[in-house]
Design an enzyme around this catalytic site. Structure first.
Site, short mmCIF file in Angstrom:
data_model
loop_
_atom_site.label_atom_id
_atom_site.label_comp_id
_atom_site.label_asym_id
_atom_site.label_seq_id
_atom_site.Cartn_x
_atom_site.Cartn_y
_atom_site.Cartn_z
N SER A 170 0.54 -1.45 0.07
CA SER A 170 -0.22 -0.10 0.19
C SER A 170 0.52 1.19 -0.15
CB SER A 170 -1.22 0.14 1.15
OG SER A 170 -1.79 -1.23 1.05
N LYS A 173 -0.25 3.71 -2.60
CA LYS A 173 -1.10 4.46 -2.27
C LYS A 173 -0.71 6.34 -2.02
CE LYS A 173 -4.64 1.71 -0.91
NZ LYS A 173 -4.19 0.14 0.41
N SER A 227 -5.76 2.98 4.52
CA SER A 227 -5.06 2.53 3.79
C SER A 227 -6.55 1.48 2.68
CB SER A 227 -4.39 1.51 4.46
OG SER A 227 -3.02 0.72 3.35
N LYS A 332 3.06 6.80 5.40
CA LYS A 332 1.97 5.03 4.30
C LYS A 332 2.81 4.13 5.27
CE LYS A 332 -1.00 3.99 2.55
NZ LYS A 332 -1.15 3.33 3.72
#
Length: 391
Positions: A170, A173, A227, A332
């Site tokens: 992720s 993203k 997420s 993140k």
């Protein structure tokens, strides 16, 4: 003669009167005590008589005690309300007991408070004790790849297996957010989660059910902070030209940033074919830090959205954003089996903006513990210099 006759009559009647009294000894007493309450205060006749004399007497004795209890309860209410927390949506009920606050709202107790306590406990549990030396701290890292770069000078402060290209989960993203923000699409436009956004690759779950409608801004917020895979996919699907155009824009942006070892095939990171390198991810962190919206959304500790007329609270997947001793600009997290636990951050440490990349860590909280170790390593600059020189 007359006098004698009267006395004779009186003498004759006296025995008769005495005989009547002897035969009925209670007659005089019964005539005297005609009030039934004096005879039996609890009798029905007494209560009937009292009700005739005074309307206030209609209330039974037990009502007085009930009234006293109500009065004492009312007097006790201000004291109870003083104990309620400030800010107070905790209304005091008529019985004097406090109603439970609405669950799930940030800062309002209920599930929201329980969630924050659990997150704080998890963050504390993830804090590893200091090692005896910088070298021991480095040896304790559980991430197979660790990389720290000073973004102002571009100097690498720490590196462990930095020459790898691997799945980034992720972390993808961040590029999704960069493409959305740079496209200048309206953030207030409403987007809908559809069956196309459901994960058919890893079969992950989501709190965003099919049919959920949120603004593009909210979708971006949840994709970065929590997420949310469906939110990220919906952002790509609603890009001009659809998902294929969005993925092409992701790869074009990577090339423009000089991310030569990076490739994307979808916007969520669920595919192990989304790959990058530590150096490339440092470039991505630098670019993301120049977009205030990405900074704000990725470092929010929690966020509330209304879904199907119900307020739901989403929380950041990086526990460190709640720690006041961390100054995090971009954050993140990521995880799929092929990538392991991942974490990238832009954090200010010792007055410098540092890109921190941790990939393929083993254990759910290991990436958090490794971030703490990395900070301790770079804070000890003298020992770090010795470590880098091989001394």
């Amino acid at each position: 003669m007359a006098f004698s006759w009267t006395r004779a009559i009186a003498k004759a009647l006296a025995p008769l009167a005495l005989a009547v009294c002897a035969l009925h000894p209670d007659a005089a007493m019964a005539a005297k005590n005609t009030d039934p309450c004096k005879t039996n205060a609890k009798s029905a006749a007494c209560k009937a008589q009292q009700s005739k004399k005074s309307p206030s007497a209609k209330k039974p004795a037990s009502s007085k005690s009930a009234s006293a209890k109500t009065s004492s309860a009312r007097k006790a209410q201000p004291a109870a309300s003083k104990k309620a927390p400030k800010g107070g949506k905790q209304a005091v009920a008529r019985s004097g007991s406090a109603r439970k606050p609405a669950a799930g709202k940030s800062g309002k107790g209920g599930k929201g408070a329980a969630g924050r306590r659990a997150a704080a406990a998890a963050a504390s549990a993830a804090m590893p004790p200091p090692a005896v030396s910088v070298r021991a701290e480095a040896a304790a890292l559980r991430s197979s790849t660790a990389y720290v770069q000073d973004l102002e000078s571009s100097s690498v402060l720490f590196a462990k297996n930095e020459n790898v290209v691997r799945p980034i989960a992720s972390i993808s993203k961040l590029m999704t957010a960069l493409v959305v923000v740079d496209a200048n699409l309206p953030m207030d436009e409403m987007l809908e989660i559809t069956d196309d956004d459901v994960d058919s690759l890893k079969h992950t779950t989501s709190r965003l059910r099919v049919g959920t409608r949120l603004s593009r801004g909210d979708m971006l917020h949840l994709a970065l902070m929590s997420s949310e895979n469906r939110a990220a996919h919906a952002l790509g699907r609603n890009y001009p030209g659809g998902l294929p155009a969005f993925v092409a824009a992701m790869n074009a942006k990577a090339r423009a940033l000089g991310m030569t070892n990076t490739h994307f095939i979808e916007p969520t990171g669920l595919s192990s074919e989304n790959v990058s390198s530590p150096r490339d991810l440092a470039r991505l962190l630098r670019a993301a830090s120049q977009r205030p919206l990405i900074h704000r959304y990725s470092t929010d500790s929690e966020y509330e959205v209304e879904i199907n007329k119900r307020t739901q609270t989403f929380r950041n997947t990086n526990l460190l954003v709640r720690k006041p001793d961390w100054d995090i600009k971009i954050s993140k997290t990521g995880f799929i089996n092929e990538a392991g636990e991942c974490l990238v951050m832009l954090a200010r440490i010792n007055g410098r903006d540092l890109a921190i990349v941790l990939l393929d860590s083993q254990g759910k909280l290991s990436r958090i513990g490794d971030a703490v170790r990395i900070r301790r390593i770079v804070q000890n600059e003298v020992a770090l210099a010795s470590l880098q020189s091989g001394g």
